[in-house]
Motif scaffolding. Structure first.
Motif, PDB file in Angstrom:
ATOM      1  N   PRO A  27       6.744   5.543   6.573  1.00  0.00           N
ATOM      2  CA  PRO A  27       7.996   6.228   6.857  1.00  0.00           C
ATOM      3  C   PRO A  27       8.362   7.230   5.758  1.00  0.00           C
ATOM      4  CG  PRO A  27       8.452   4.056   5.934  1.00  0.00           C
ATOM      5  CD  PRO A  27       6.953   4.190   6.014  1.00  0.00           C
ATOM      6  N   GLU A  57      12.379  -0.112  -3.690  1.00  0.00           N
ATOM      7  CA  GLU A  57      12.122   1.098  -2.903  1.00  0.00           C
ATOM      8  C   GLU A  57      13.391   1.544  -2.174  1.00  0.00           C
ATOM      9  OE1 GLU A  57       9.348   0.715   0.403  1.00  0.00           O
ATOM     10  OE2 GLU A  57       9.239   2.874   0.664  1.00  0.00           O
ATOM     11  N   ARG A  77      10.265  -4.817  -3.305  1.00  0.00           N
ATOM     12  CA  ARG A  77      10.441  -3.467  -2.763  1.00  0.00           C
ATOM     13  C   ARG A  77      11.715  -3.303  -1.932  1.00  0.00           C
ATOM     14  NH1 ARG A  77       5.069  -2.270  -0.329  1.00  0.00           N
ATOM     15  NH2 ARG A  77       6.081  -2.665   1.645  1.00  0.00           N
ATOM     16  N   ALA A 133       5.629  -3.855  12.559  1.00  0.00           N
ATOM     17  CA  ALA A 133       5.746  -4.888  11.517  1.00  0.00           C
ATOM     18  C   ALA A 133       4.339  -5.440  11.403  1.00  0.00           C
ATOM     19  CB  ALA A 133       6.722  -5.964  11.951  1.00  0.00           C
ATOM     20  N   CYS A 134       3.722  -5.325  10.237  1.00  0.00           N
ATOM     21  CA  CYS A 134       2.295  -5.672  10.127  1.00  0.00           C
ATOM     22  C   CYS A 134       1.985  -6.264   8.764  1.00  0.00           C
ATOM     23  CB  CYS A 134       1.450  -4.427  10.387  1.00  0.00           C
ATOM     24  SG  CYS A 134       1.921  -3.003   9.379  1.00  0.00           S
ATOM     25  N   ARG A 135       1.033  -7.160   8.736  1.00  0.00           N
ATOM     26  CA  ARG A 135       0.633  -7.802   7.483  1.00  0.00           C
ATOM     27  C   ARG A 135      -0.892  -7.957   7.461  1.00  0.00           C
ATOM     28  NH1 ARG A 135       5.149  -6.710   6.819  1.00  0.00           N
ATOM     29  NH2 ARG A 135       6.916  -7.987   6.150  1.00  0.00           N
ATOM     30  N   PRO A 143       4.521   3.096   0.089  1.00  0.00           N
ATOM     31  CA  PRO A 143       5.910   2.992  -0.366  1.00  0.00           C
ATOM     32  C   PRO A 143       6.347   4.328  -0.957  1.00  0.00           C
ATOM     33  CG  PRO A 143       4.482   1.360  -1.463  1.00  0.00           C
ATOM     34  CD  PRO A 143       3.602   2.211  -0.633  1.00  0.00           C
ATOM     35  N   GLY A 198      -3.734   1.961   1.030  1.00  0.00           N
ATOM     36  CA  GLY A 198      -4.641   0.838   1.283  1.00  0.00           C
ATOM     37  C   GLY A 198      -3.888  -0.432   1.594  1.00  0.00           C
ATOM     38  N   GLY A 199      -2.645  -0.285   2.069  1.00  0.00           N
ATOM     39  CA  GLY A 199      -1.824  -1.461   2.340  1.00  0.00           C
ATOM     40  C   GLY A 199      -1.747  -1.793   3.825  1.00  0.00           C
ATOM     41  N   ASN A 200      -0.725  -2.587   4.178  1.00  0.00           N
ATOM     42  CA  ASN A 200      -0.569  -3.072   5.565  1.00  0.00           C
ATOM     43  C   ASN A 200      -0.539  -1.922   6.575  1.00  0.00           C
ATOM     44  OD1 ASN A 200       0.114  -5.910   4.784  1.00  0.00           O
ATOM     45  ND2 ASN A 200       1.947  -4.969   3.930  1.00  0.00           N
ATOM     46  N   GLY A 201       0.354  -0.945   6.304  1.00  0.00           N
ATOM     47  CA  GLY A 201       0.556   0.142   7.266  1.00  0.00           C
ATOM     48  C   GLY A 201      -0.675   1.027   7.390  1.00  0.00           C
ATOM     49  N   GLU A 228      -8.894  -0.494  -4.665  1.00  0.00           N
ATOM     50  CA  GLU A 228      -8.762  -0.634  -3.205  1.00  0.00           C
ATOM     51  C   GLU A 228      -9.897   0.009  -2.416  1.00  0.00           C
ATOM     52  OE1 GLU A 228      -4.000  -1.384  -2.468  1.00  0.00           O
ATOM     53  OE2 GLU A 228      -4.744   0.636  -2.207  1.00  0.00           O
ATOM     54  N   ARG A 255      11.418   7.646   4.435  1.00  0.00           N
ATOM     55  CA  ARG A 255      12.480   7.167   3.539  1.00  0.00           C
ATOM     56  C   ARG A 255      13.378   8.352   3.153  1.00  0.00           C
ATOM     57  NH1 ARG A 255      12.250   2.445   5.620  1.00  0.00           N
ATOM     58  NH2 ARG A 255      10.875   0.900   4.701  1.00  0.00           N
TER      59      ARG A 255
HETATM   60  P1  NAI Z   1       1.908  -2.266   1.182  1.00  0.00           P
HETATM   61  O1  NAI Z   1       2.603  -2.938   0.078  1.00  0.00           O
HETATM   62  O2  NAI Z   1       1.045  -3.095   2.060  1.00  0.00           O
HETATM   63  O3  NAI Z   1       1.005  -1.097   0.639  1.00  0.00           O
HETATM   64  C1  NAI Z   1       1.206  -0.556  -0.554  1.00  0.00           C
HETATM   65  C2  NAI Z   1       0.020   0.395  -0.766  1.00  0.00           C
HETATM   66  O4  NAI Z   1       0.551   1.555  -1.345  1.00  0.00           O
HETATM   67  C3  NAI Z   1      -0.960  -0.202  -1.743  1.00  0.00           C
HETATM   68  O5  NAI Z   1      -1.933  -0.973  -1.082  1.00  0.00           O
HETATM   69  C4  NAI Z   1      -1.510   1.057  -2.349  1.00  0.00           C
HETATM   70  O6  NAI Z   1      -2.501   1.613  -1.516  1.00  0.00           O
HETATM   71  C5  NAI Z   1      -0.329   1.988  -2.338  1.00  0.00           C
HETATM   72  N1  NAI Z   1       0.388   1.965  -3.605  1.00  0.00           N
HETATM   73  C6  NAI Z   1       1.238   1.035  -4.057  1.00  0.00           C
HETATM   74  N2  NAI Z   1       1.699   1.374  -5.264  1.00  0.00           N
HETATM   75  C7  NAI Z   1       1.139   2.551  -5.571  1.00  0.00           C
HETATM   76  C8  NAI Z   1       1.227   3.418  -6.684  1.00  0.00           C
HETATM   77  N3  NAI Z   1       2.006   3.119  -7.715  1.00  0.00           N
HETATM   78  N4  NAI Z   1       0.504   4.553  -6.651  1.00  0.00           N
HETATM   79  C9  NAI Z   1      -0.281   4.839  -5.591  1.00  0.00           C
HETATM   80  N5  NAI Z   1      -0.397   4.064  -4.518  1.00  0.00           N
HETATM   81  C10 NAI Z   1       0.299   2.941  -4.524  1.00  0.00           C
HETATM   82  O7  NAI Z   1       2.978  -1.449   2.007  1.00  0.00           O
HETATM   83  P2  NAI Z   1       3.122  -1.334   3.572  1.00  0.00           P
HETATM   84  O8  NAI Z   1       3.553  -2.653   4.107  1.00  0.00           O
HETATM   85  O9  NAI Z   1       1.934  -0.679   4.127  1.00  0.00           O
HETATM   86  O10 NAI Z   1       4.383  -0.377   3.686  1.00  0.00           O
HETATM   87  C11 NAI Z   1       4.272   1.026   3.589  1.00  0.00           C
HETATM   88  C12 NAI Z   1       5.641   1.609   3.855  1.00  0.00           C
HETATM   89  O11 NAI Z   1       6.062   1.193   5.160  1.00  0.00           O
HETATM   90  C13 NAI Z   1       6.728   1.122   2.899  1.00  0.00           C
HETATM   91  O12 NAI Z   1       7.644   2.178   2.743  1.00  0.00           O
HETATM   92  C14 NAI Z   1       7.378  -0.015   3.660  1.00  0.00           C
HETATM   93  O13 NAI Z   1       8.706  -0.235   3.246  1.00  0.00           O
HETATM   94  C15 NAI Z   1       7.310   0.521   5.069  1.00  0.00           C
HETATM   95  N6  NAI Z   1       7.392  -0.479   6.115  1.00  0.00           N
HETATM   96  C16 NAI Z   1       6.469  -1.480   6.193  1.00  0.00           C
HETATM   97  C17 NAI Z   1       6.529  -2.401   7.214  1.00  0.00           C
HETATM   98  C18 NAI Z   1       5.511  -3.473   7.383  1.00  0.00           C
HETATM   99  O14 NAI Z   1       5.649  -4.309   8.270  1.00  0.00           O
HETATM  100  N7  NAI Z   1       4.450  -3.491   6.598  1.00  0.00           N
HETATM  101  C19 NAI Z   1       7.603  -2.336   8.244  1.00  0.00           C
HETATM  102  C20 NAI Z   1       8.510  -1.217   8.077  1.00  0.00           C
HETATM  103  C21 NAI Z   1       8.394  -0.339   7.051  1.00  0.00           C
END
Ligand code: NAI
Length: 410
Positions: free
Chosen positions: A117, A340, A336, A149-151, A92, A11-14, A39, A119
């Motif tokens: 990804p 991470e 992270r 890259a997204c927010r 993550p 439920g995050g950015n990606g 979420e 990882r």
């Molecule tokens: P985010 O921080 O926006 O999303 C995290 C999401 O993961 C939470 O919203 C939740 O749904 C879930 N989550 C977090 N902790 C949890 C837990 N303990 N148990 C279950 N679910 C959990 O992360 P984002 O930005 O979407 O990144 C996802 C992956 O992509 C990460 O590995 C990040 O390093 C990588 N990444 C992100 C980029 C970006 O621009 N957002 C760019 C390049 C890589």
């Protein structure tokens, strides 16, 4: 390969970027599995208010524009996982194993499950969960990075896509079935997909493990510990120092030494030096590609992204006697980028190097430095808490290599 439905986990950015892009590109139903906290409810409220999820470039020049309404959003895997030809974990890495345990019982026979990804070491942990649950029919894949890259701008409504990579590599297990999943991912993401020969290549090719801890490490030399006002939070990528770029190059050299040592045994051509990867991934978004340093600081896709910070309370600030003003921010070394990218990144590569008898001096130095910030000794006492092959029963180089190649012909 065609699918009737895919499910995005997270439920995050990606996750909120992928869901509308995949729905628009594939024209199939997309469900969201979002069991974390509240979420699922927040996503449903956002979707209702905005009429769907929207991934938009607006102002960033990435060119992305997609809006779609996921068919179903649930915190219960039984409601969304059955019937999914492909399940994408956009999470993550520390959330992979728990999420896999929740979804595996509900997967269709022969379904594809992938991490975007991947990882480091995704395949060790996923293969273990599949084996425990007697679900070795399930097929695995991983992507080398997130394509964007997204927010999130408004939760459940709008995600800002700041940059898009030119291409992303994928690897699968069984490796011989990559021809099934790669074209589907290409259509889903709307990007060229490169094919890595095996998931070990993706573990080593994980550039997040170099970039994130490497830049955090470089801040330790340039930041005097004084908190800053919100306007003064340093740029993460575009603020890279020359010394920081040198550390990144040396981290990449350590990974290339591992590649050189293992390459006679398997195809690791996807493990590119960091500079090559950067130029290939971002192309003309980089204004000055002459050096690794200039490629970072002139990369449009990185523009404006700030270092991770935590708010420092007025009391803490006064106790530390460091600043004159309250309501300020300090670099967050527990974020992270270390939490991470060390246990699911550098520590995994380092464990592989150790098995292969390869010296990795810069990786060791950055892991030791990061471990001190995280309260972990990933080079010693706490190594088994990282997603290293040794923690999944792959204790020797022979075992590691045969695990990496055992499904190549299947
Ligand atoms: P985010 O921080 O926006 O999303 C995290 C999401 O993961 C939470 O919203 C939740 O749904 C879930 N989550 C977090 N902790 C949890 C837990 N303990 N148990 C279950 N679910 C959990 O992360 P984002 O930005 O979407 O990144 C996802 C992956 O992509 C990460 O590995 C990040 O390093 C990588 N990444 C992100 C980029 C970006 O621009 N957002 C760019 C390049 C890589």
């Amino acid at each position: 390969m065609n699918v009737d439905k895919i499910t995005v986990c997270g439920g995050g950015n990606g996750a909120q970027t992928l869901a509308p892009i995949a729905a628009c590109n594939l024209g199939c139903a997309v469900d969201l599995y979002a069991p974390f906290g509240d979420e699922a409810g927040r996503l449903r409220s956002g979707l209702a208010a905005h009429g769907g999820l929207e991934a938009t470039a607006h102002g960033s020049g990435s060119g992305v524009q997609a809006k779609a309404r996921p068919r179903r959003v649930a915190a219960d895997p039984a409601a969304v996982i059955p019937g999914s030809g492909v399940v994408m974990l956009v999470l993550p890495a520390f959330a992979h194993e728990g999420t896999l345990r929740q979804i595996v019982p509900f997967l269709d026979e022969g379904a594809w499950v992938g991490a975007m990804p991947a990882r480091g070491g995704f395949d060790y942990c996923a293969a273990k969960v599949l084996k425990e649950q007697d679900r070795e029919d399930v097929r695995l894949f991983g992507l080398q990075t997130l394509p964007w890259a997204c927010r999130i701008e408004d939760y459940g409504q709008i995600v800002r896509v700041l940059g898009v990579k030119k291409m992303v590599d994928v690897a699968s297990r069984p490796a011989a079935q990559i021809g099934e999943i790669a074209p589907l991912l290409e259509r889903m993401l709307g990007l060229p997909i490169g094919r890595a020969a095996n998931l070990l290549a993706l573990t080593l090719a994980n550039t997040g493990q170099l970039i994130h801890p490497g830049i955090m490490h470089s801040f330790s030399a340039t930041w005097d510990g004084r908190p800053f006002g919100v306007e003064d939070v340093p740029l993460f990528y575009q603020g890279l120092s020359q010394e920081g770029a040198k550390t990144l190059a040396e981290l990449s050299d350590d990974v290339q030494a591992i590649r050189t040592r293992l390459e006679p045994a398997l195809d690791l051509s996807a493990v590119r030096p960091l500079f090559d990867w950067l130029l290939q991934s971002y192309g003309d978004a980089i204004a000055d590609p002459s050096t690794l340093h200039s490629a970072f600081i002139t990369n449009r896709a990185y523009a404006g992204l700030k270092a991770p910070v935590r708010e420092v309370t007025a009391d803490a600030v006064q106790r530390a006697d460091r600043v004159r003003n309250s309501g300020q921010f300090a670099l967050d070394f527990r974020a992270r980028y270390l939490a991470e990218d060390v246990p699911f990144g550098l520590a995994v590569s380092r464990a592989i190097a150790k098995m292969a008898d390869v010296q990795t001096p810069t990786i060791d130095r950055v892991i030791a430095w990061a471990g001190a910030r995280l309260g972990k000794d990933y080079l010693g006492r706490d190594a088994g808490q990282a997603r290293i092959p040794q923690a999944y029963g792959l204790g020797s180089l022979d075992q590691l290599l045969s695990f990496a190649t055992e499904t190549e012909r299947r």
